[in-house]
Design an enzyme around this catalytic site. Structure first.
Site, mmCIF file in Angstrom:
data_model
loop_
_atom_site.group_PDB
_atom_site.id
_atom_site.type_symbol
_atom_site.label_atom_id
_atom_site.label_comp_id
_atom_site.label_asym_id
_atom_site.label_seq_id
_atom_site.Cartn_x
_atom_site.Cartn_y
_atom_site.Cartn_z
ATOM 1 N N GLY A 1 0.846 -1.200 0.060
ATOM 2 C CA GLY A 1 0.016 0.060 -0.011
ATOM 3 C C GLY A 1 0.822 1.421 -0.064
ATOM 4 O O GLY A 1 1.849 1.186 -0.846
ATOM 5 N N SER B 1 5.839 -5.510 -1.392
ATOM 6 C CA SER B 1 5.736 -3.930 -1.699
ATOM 7 C C SER B 1 6.228 -3.214 -0.419
ATOM 8 O O SER B 1 7.260 -3.055 -0.414
ATOM 9 C CB SER B 1 4.539 -3.693 -2.325
ATOM 10 O OG SER B 1 4.211 -2.532 -2.930
ATOM 11 N N ALA B 2 5.223 -2.206 -0.054
ATOM 12 C CA ALA B 2 5.308 -1.404 1.060
ATOM 13 C C ALA B 2 5.963 -2.268 2.147
ATOM 14 O O ALA B 2 6.937 -1.668 3.091
ATOM 15 C CB ALA B 2 4.361 -0.662 1.406
ATOM 16 N N HIS C 1 8.604 -3.031 -7.394
ATOM 17 C CA HIS C 1 8.013 -2.864 -8.986
ATOM 18 C C HIS C 1 8.975 -2.347 -9.704
ATOM 19 O O HIS C 1 8.730 -1.492 -10.617
ATOM 20 C CB HIS C 1 6.899 -1.946 -8.404
ATOM 21 C CG HIS C 1 5.839 -2.141 -7.364
ATOM 22 N ND1 HIS C 1 4.902 -3.166 -7.640
ATOM 23 C CD2 HIS C 1 5.817 -1.585 -6.295
ATOM 24 C CE1 HIS C 1 4.196 -3.161 -6.327
ATOM 25 N NE2 HIS C 1 4.821 -2.414 -5.530
ATOM 26 N N GLU D 1 8.812 -7.116 -10.735
ATOM 27 C CA GLU D 1 7.376 -7.950 -10.449
ATOM 28 C C GLU D 1 7.565 -9.386 -10.701
ATOM 29 O O GLU D 1 8.096 -9.712 -11.704
ATOM 30 C CB GLU D 1 6.329 -7.315 -11.563
ATOM 31 C CG GLU D 1 6.050 -5.824 -11.320
ATOM 32 C CD GLU D 1 5.503 -5.514 -9.814
ATOM 33 O OE1 GLU D 1 5.927 -5.627 -8.881
ATOM 34 O OE2 GLU D 1 4.319 -4.815 -10.074
#
Length: 282
Positions: free
Chosen positions: A128, A161-162, A198, A234
């Site tokens: 997020g 991700s985060a 990413h 990714e």
């Protein structure tokens, strides 16, 4: 009388010098030996929960299942702090992982997050907004606690991700907008370098003239406080197993170091040297 005082003063001064010298030498020894301090982190750091051609987390299913089974984990405490709707986010992750044979419980459902983390065997920190995530972790006094429990080998960590960004030295190389201010950019530090999730290469045929990902990372590399940056494409997963760093998943990574051209590393590559590279500078 004056002679006795002078002798006593000289004696005290000599004692002070010896104590100061001993402290200085011990301090230097600690710094010199910082590379030998042992930690036992166990982590899977995903570039993302989504990967083209796969359903949510499907590209990482095999690695996640092996990882959790190896550490005898049946329940994951999910940390949804990177998004505002904690219930919906937790349900989405639960629906993906429960069919694999593991239960998922949102950290936000516990009355005391610190006690919950102290009792947990494994956590999954979702993606997020990195700034929102790190601030909420600091607000709940979880950054240092997670670092200590993971590095001591008592807590298994999965990040996406985060959640991968906050597992690193700092969040300087996140792709997110600073929508809120954490008290520091310093993060959990399971790995002592930075990650850019990413990561995407510049497409030569595109007409967009804004900064490329490489340009943004190079801006960071020009700073005095810059660490090496691992760009995870990714579908890439970094498996942290104590002093071992292995790239897994369905895509590789790129490495940026100050004064060097970026280097490509495919799936299966052993990049454990990154730990030694950073430790030599401590």
């Amino acid at each position: 009388m004056w002679y006795n005082f002078s002798v006593r003063f000289a004696y005290l001064e000599l004692r002070y010098c010896k104590l100061s010298s001993a402290f200085y030498n011990s301090h230097v020894t600690i710094n010199r030996n910082c590379s030998t301090m042992k930690s036992y982190p166990q982590a899977l750091l995903l570039s993302s929960s989504n990967c083209h051609g796969y359903s949510l987390l499907e590209f990482a299913k095999h690695e996640i299942c092996l990882f959790l089974e190896k550490h005898n984990v049946s329940e994951l405490v999910f940390i949804p702090y990177a998004q505002k709707n904690h219930d919906d986010y937790t349900k989405k992750i639960r629906d993906a992982i429960n069919p694999w044979g593991f239960s998922v419980v949102g950290l936000h459902t516990y009355p005391d997050p610190v006690n919950a983390i102290n009792s947990a065997k494994a956590i999954f920190v979702g993606g997020g907004n990195t700034f929102l995530l790190l601030k909420t972790l600091y607000d709940n006094k979880l950054v240092h606690l997670i670092r200590e429990r993971v590095n001591s080998g008592n807590l298994v960590y999965i990040g996406s991700s985060a959640g991968t960004n906050v597992a690193t030295k700092s969040i300087h190389t996140t792709n997110d907008m600073p929508i809120i201010y954490p008290p520091s950019f310093e993060a959990i530090g399971i790995v002592p370098f930075n990650i850019n999730p990413h990561y995407i290469d510049k497409v030569e045929s595109e007409t967009h003239k804004g900064e490329t990902r490489d340009q943004r990372i190079q801006e960071y590399m020009e700073m005095a406080h810059a660490n090496p940056v691992l760009g995870l494409r990714e579908g890439c997963i970094l498996h942290v197993n104590g002093d071992s760093l292995i790239l897994k998943g369905v895509a590789g990574s790129v490495l940026f170091k100050a004064g060097n051209k970026k280097e490509e590393y495919p799936v299966g590559a052993d990049i454990s040297f990154l730990l030694n590279y950073v430790k030599e500078t401590c």
